[in-house]
Design an enzyme around this catalytic site. Structure first.
Site, PDB file in Angstrom:
ATOM      1  N   HIS A  87       0.813  -1.227   0.000  1.00 34.98           N
ATOM      2  CA  HIS A  87       0.000   0.000   0.000  1.00 34.98           C
ATOM      3  C   HIS A  87       0.844   1.274   0.000  1.00 34.98           C
ATOM      4  O   HIS A  87       0.326   2.347  -0.256  1.00 34.98           O
ATOM      5  CB  HIS A  87      -1.012  -0.019   1.154  1.00 34.98           C
ATOM      6  CG  HIS A  87      -0.465   0.375   2.491  1.00 34.98           C
ATOM      7  ND1 HIS A  87      -0.156  -0.528   3.474  1.00 34.98           N
ATOM      8  CD2 HIS A  87      -0.181   1.592   2.999  1.00 34.98           C
ATOM      9  CE1 HIS A  87       0.284   0.125   4.539  1.00 34.98           C
ATOM     10  NE2 HIS A  87       0.277   1.410   4.272  1.00 34.98           N
ATOM     11  N   ASP A 139      -0.614  -7.455   1.482  1.00 40.65           N
ATOM     12  CA  ASP A 139      -0.013  -6.128   1.530  1.00 40.65           C
ATOM     13  C   ASP A 139       1.506  -6.250   1.737  1.00 40.65           C
ATOM     14  O   ASP A 139       2.010  -5.983   2.818  1.00 40.65           O
ATOM     15  CB  ASP A 139      -0.674  -5.317   2.659  1.00 40.65           C
ATOM     16  CG  ASP A 139      -0.217  -3.867   2.671  1.00 40.65           C
ATOM     17  OD1 ASP A 139       0.336  -3.410   1.656  1.00 40.65           O
ATOM     18  OD2 ASP A 139      -0.420  -3.200   3.712  1.00 40.65           O
ATOM     19  N   SER A 243       4.227   1.840   8.348  1.00 44.79           N
ATOM     20  CA  SER A 243       3.876   0.824   7.353  1.00 44.79           C
ATOM     21  C   SER A 243       5.086   0.333   6.576  1.00 44.79           C
ATOM     22  O   SER A 243       5.993   1.106   6.278  1.00 44.79           O
ATOM     23  CB  SER A 243       2.881   1.396   6.355  1.00 44.79           C
ATOM     24  OG  SER A 243       1.610   1.326   6.899  1.00 44.79           O
ATOM     25  N   GLY A 244       5.054  -0.914   6.236  1.00 42.76           N
ATOM     26  CA  GLY A 244       6.150  -1.511   5.479  1.00 42.76           C
ATOM     27  C   GLY A 244       7.297  -1.942   6.365  1.00 42.76           C
ATOM     28  O   GLY A 244       8.119  -2.758   5.976  1.00 42.76           O
TER      29      GLY A 244
HETATM   30  N1  ARG Z   1      -1.176   2.157   7.325  1.00 44.00           N
HETATM   31  C1  ARG Z   1      -0.249   2.769   8.177  1.00 44.00           C
HETATM   32  C2  ARG Z   1       0.900   3.344   7.377  1.00 44.00           C
HETATM   33  O1  ARG Z   1       0.728   3.528   6.208  1.00 44.00           O
HETATM   34  C3  ARG Z   1       0.187   1.868   9.279  1.00 44.00           C
HETATM   35  C4  ARG Z   1      -0.845   1.871  10.315  1.00 44.00           C
HETATM   36  C5  ARG Z   1      -0.618   0.910  11.388  1.00 44.00           C
HETATM   37  N2  ARG Z   1      -1.620   1.184  12.321  1.00 44.00           N
HETATM   38  C6  ARG Z   1      -1.821   0.543  13.450  1.00 44.00           C
HETATM   39  N3  ARG Z   1      -2.754   0.951  14.264  1.00 44.00           N
HETATM   40  N4  ARG Z   1      -1.097  -0.461  13.788  1.00 44.00           N
HETATM   41  O2  ARG Z   1       1.893   3.749   7.909  1.00 44.00           O
END
Ligand code: ARG
Length: 763
Positions: A87, A139, A243-244
């Site tokens: 993503h 993902d 993320s990642g």
């Molecule tokens: N989707 C988020 C990002 O792009 C990561 C979110 C993780 N959230 C969580 N509550 N663990 O960085």
């Protein structure tokens, strides 16, 4: 958070730790090189609720930059390969071009010159074919670097788990990243890599937590290839920007990439653990794509087989975490009520919102000459003489810091300050903290609320704080609240955006001697037995009705940013009723001087639908209906009050706000049928008639008595139905014709009685 005890691991190229190389017996699979030592940080050494990592602790952590800024994390899995989340690179179904990306390796702090770090550009981004949206899984993304990374103490690959690798639930693993430290709260300078210990949650436990309605009423289905890590009680989590990045678990001295940070609902919220892409199920996908690269990622076999597999129900009982705030066994006695004592001024009432922060009105402290500069960096000696008194604690607490809301002096709704205590309080039954609402918290109409002392004011003589706090009131529908608050004709903002005002039901404090002169109140509302600090008001404009409170929810971000640990809690009651009902735009009915006559809440679950109906209790066990026509006046039928021939006035009690709600005391009977009301075009209801003795269909018209009523009760309001004399049967009366016709009768004055209320007895 618990301390991360990092045990230095001695890197031994030839003779590893006993047992560590059972692995070498396993024939290397295609794409795997035995030379690549993975998952072992060189001993040299937020993520939400985490702390600064030591340099070199997580040498596989990379930062992905786009347009000069960090966008996502990633993990080095081989000199030329980084594993991250799909993503991060897919927008609206399209893969972003690889040439806009750069990979920063060996970074610790992202502020200033990146010492010891180096950068690589990206050749290719590979994303599984079945990836579409994070909630649907898959993902993950493989990034091929333009040239191999230079491995060293700060740059080393992590081990990848084989498909058969089992990560048992309950295992303590670590997540790292430069993401937000709380929702919408970026990592502060100097942007040091954050680490947090997270426990793996089994599928059952995770699905169980997510199946309970949470923020935005949402639930979610955990899919194969996903894994959860965190805690039912929340507070430690990954967040936006992580993320990642890696979720790594240790096995036999090596760190394995168990998961890739993917998504969550909010960050660190209760019953909403972080969701990660499970890496093990993607072994073959990864191998397939890195095939031929030398050296490729390493997939060492698992050494410590978990005693129980993730499918076993150990620790997998479905227990939701309950809020750790807002518990008051005796409503009215608030375990979070604190008094801030500043020499030379009356004590200021505030609320404990965490183990070290107190929320109170800033106006308590604004007048007080505090040495400059009065900023968030005020030095501790400014507060040397200040004391904070907590419930059930004889010792007084000292104040370390005062942070005023930046708009505190300009805006009543922002009249807030946070005081930090010098030492953390051990939160027990008392003192304990009150829950604070998130921004999107919808306090539902009909919510049970109470008032609590707030600020520095004193009660008007004859008032009793105790009594006030005992009073349970109900929250009004926000449209209703808005209309009552006399903003006539304006279009009403939808209540959840967030609300501008919170109004508890009309209270006759003036007559009850509870008029609040210079004091403030806070509004506490209860959901599922948990109390939230819903509103605050320091506005001392006498006895405004209804009381309007500024919602605290608008300040959630500021409070969490300053305190990094106040109890912001999700809404606990989810019955939002028919969708959109609250949010559609409405126009207020024409206002009256009191702003309140004839208006009826659209619906109050289990509440009063006809707020002007009163129960008139007469000695001798007669009960009849009275109509509240002004704050101090009730209109009732004469026959209900006076017995034929008798001229003495009996002992009468009037109960407000409960007609038809409560069951009558034993032996009581309703002796009078209710009144006849018609709704005007503008919305308010108008009293047209009172039932005549012995009838439920014949009504004595009020119209002819308007003069008598208005002469007796100055504040009574006379509204005309459809703009004409409402009692005339010839007019275009909105009531059914047969009823309107029967609503006229001569000599009504003899049938009606006005009761002047001495004191209004609250429920
Ligand atoms: N989707 C988020 C990002 O792009 C990561 C979110 C993780 N959230 C969580 N509550 N663990 O960085």
């Amino acid at each position: 958070m618990s301390q991360h005890l990092f045990l230095p691991v001695v890197i031994m190229a030839v003779s590893p730790m006993p047992g560590a190389f059972q692995d070498s017996a396993v024939s290397p699979t295609q794409g795997e090189s035995e030379d690549l030592d993975c998952g072992r940080p060189e001993p040299s050494s937020r993520i939400v609720g985490g702390s600064d990592a030591h340099p070199g602790t997580w040498p596989w952590q990379v930062s992905l930059h786009q347009g000069g800024g960090h966008i996502c994390g990633g993990s080095l899995v081989a000199p030329s390969w980084v594993l991250s989340a799909a993503h991060c690179f897919v927008t609206n179904g399209t893969l972003e071009p690889a040439d806009e990306l750069s990979v920063l390796l060996g970074v610790h702090s992202q502020d200033g010159p990146l010492e010891g770090a180096h950068v690589r550009s990206v050749d290719t981004i590979l994303v599984p074919d079945n990836y579409s949206r994070v909630e649907l899984g898959a993902d993950l993304a493989l990034l091929r670097l333009s040239s191999p990374a230079e491995l060293g103490p700060f740059v080393r690959p992590v081990c990848l788990p084989r498909a058969s690798h089992l990560f048992a639930h309950g295992t303590a693993c670590w997540a790292t990243g430069w993401g937000d430290v709380q929702e919408a709260d970026p990592l502060p300078l100097p942007w040091v890599l954050q680490e947090v210990e997270l426990r793996l949650l089994g599928e059952t436990a995770c699905q169980c937590l997510y199946s309970r309605p949470g923020p935005f009423n949402m639930t979610f289905q955990l899919l194969p290839g996903m894994l959860c890590a965190g805690y039912p009680e929340g507070r430690r989590d990954t967040c936006q920007g992580d993320s990642g990045g890696p979720l790594v678990c240790e096995d036999g001295g090596r760190w394995f990439l168990a998961g890739i940070t993917s998504f969550g609902f909010g960050c660190g919220r209760r019953n909403r653990p972080g969701v990660f892409t499970a890496v093990a199920p993607y072994e073959s996908w990864i191998r397939e794509h890195v095939m031929g690269s030398e050296p490729g990622p390493a997939f060492p076999s698992q050494l410590q087989k978990p005693l129980s597999g993730p499918w076993e129900p150990r620790e997998e009982n479905c227990t939701f975490a309950q809020p750790e705030c807002g518990k008051a066994p005796r409503p009215g006695t608030w375990p979070w009520e604190v008094q801030v004592m500043v020499p030379g001024s009356t004590p200021c009432y505030g609320a404990l919102v965490s183990d070290s922060w107190v929320l109170a009105p800033a106006s308590c402290f604004l007048d007080f000459p505090i040495q400059q500069p009065r900023t968030s960096d005020s030095s501790p000696q400014d507060f040397e003489t200040w004391r904070v008194l907590l419930p059930s604690r004889p010792e007084e607490e000292r104040v370390a810091r005062l942070v005023e809301h930046e708009n505190a002096s300009r805006d009543f709704a922002s009249d807030l300050a946070l005081l930090q205590l010098r030492t953390r309080v051990n939160l027990t039954a008392a003192p304990s903290a009150v829950c604070l609402p998130h921004r999107e918290h919808y306090f539902l109409p009909g919510s049970r609320c109470r008032l609590a002392r707030w600020g520095r004011g004193e009660l008007a003589p004859g008032s009793s704080a105790q009594l006030e706090a005992q009073l349970e009131t109900q929250l009004l529908n926000s449209w209703w609240c808005h209309c009552l608050y006399d903003r006539q004709g304006e279009s009403v903002p939808p209540p959840g955006d967030p609300p501008h005002l919170l109004c508890p039901a009309y209270q006759e404090e003036e007559e009850a001697g509870l008029c609040w002169k210079d004091s403030g109140w806070s509004l506490l509302c209860r959901e599922e037995g948990t109390w939230f600090l819903a509103g605050h008001r320091t506005l001392s404009n006498g006895c405004l009705r209804p009381r309007a409170f500024s919602p605290v929810q608008t300040h959630g971000l500021w409070i969490s940013h300053v305190t990094q640990g106040a109890y912001l809690e999700d809404q606990l009651t989810w019955d939002w009723g028919p969708e959109g009902e609250e949010t559609e735009k409405q126009t207020c009915p024409p206002h009256t001087e009191h702003g309140a006559c004839g208006l009826r809440p659209k619906s109050t679950p289990g509440g009063v639908l006809w707020p002007w109906l009163t129960e008139v209790h007469v000695t001798g066990d007669r009960v009849c209906t009275g109509i509240l026509v002004a704050p101090g006046w009730v209109l009732a039928a004469t026959h209900c009050i006076l017995r034929l021939g008798s001229t003495t006035v009996p002992y009468i009690e009037v109960y407000l706000g409960r007609a038809g709600v409560s069951s009558l005391p034993q032996g009581h009977q309703v002796t009078s049928a209710p009144a006849l009301l018609c709704q005007t075009e503008g919305g308010p209801w108008v009293l047209v008639g009172m039932a005549v003795r012995g009838s439920r269909e014949l009504f004595a018209a009020i119209g002819p008595e308007a003069t008598w009523i208005s002469q007796t009760v100055e504040e009574a309001h006379f509204l005309h139905v459809s703009g004409s004399s409402y009692w005339s049967p010839e007019s275009n009366d909105p009531c059914p014709q047969d009823l309107a016709d029967s609503a006229s009768s001569p000599k009504v004055a003899a049938l009606l009685l006005l009761l002047l209320l001495a004191i209004l007895i609250p429920r």
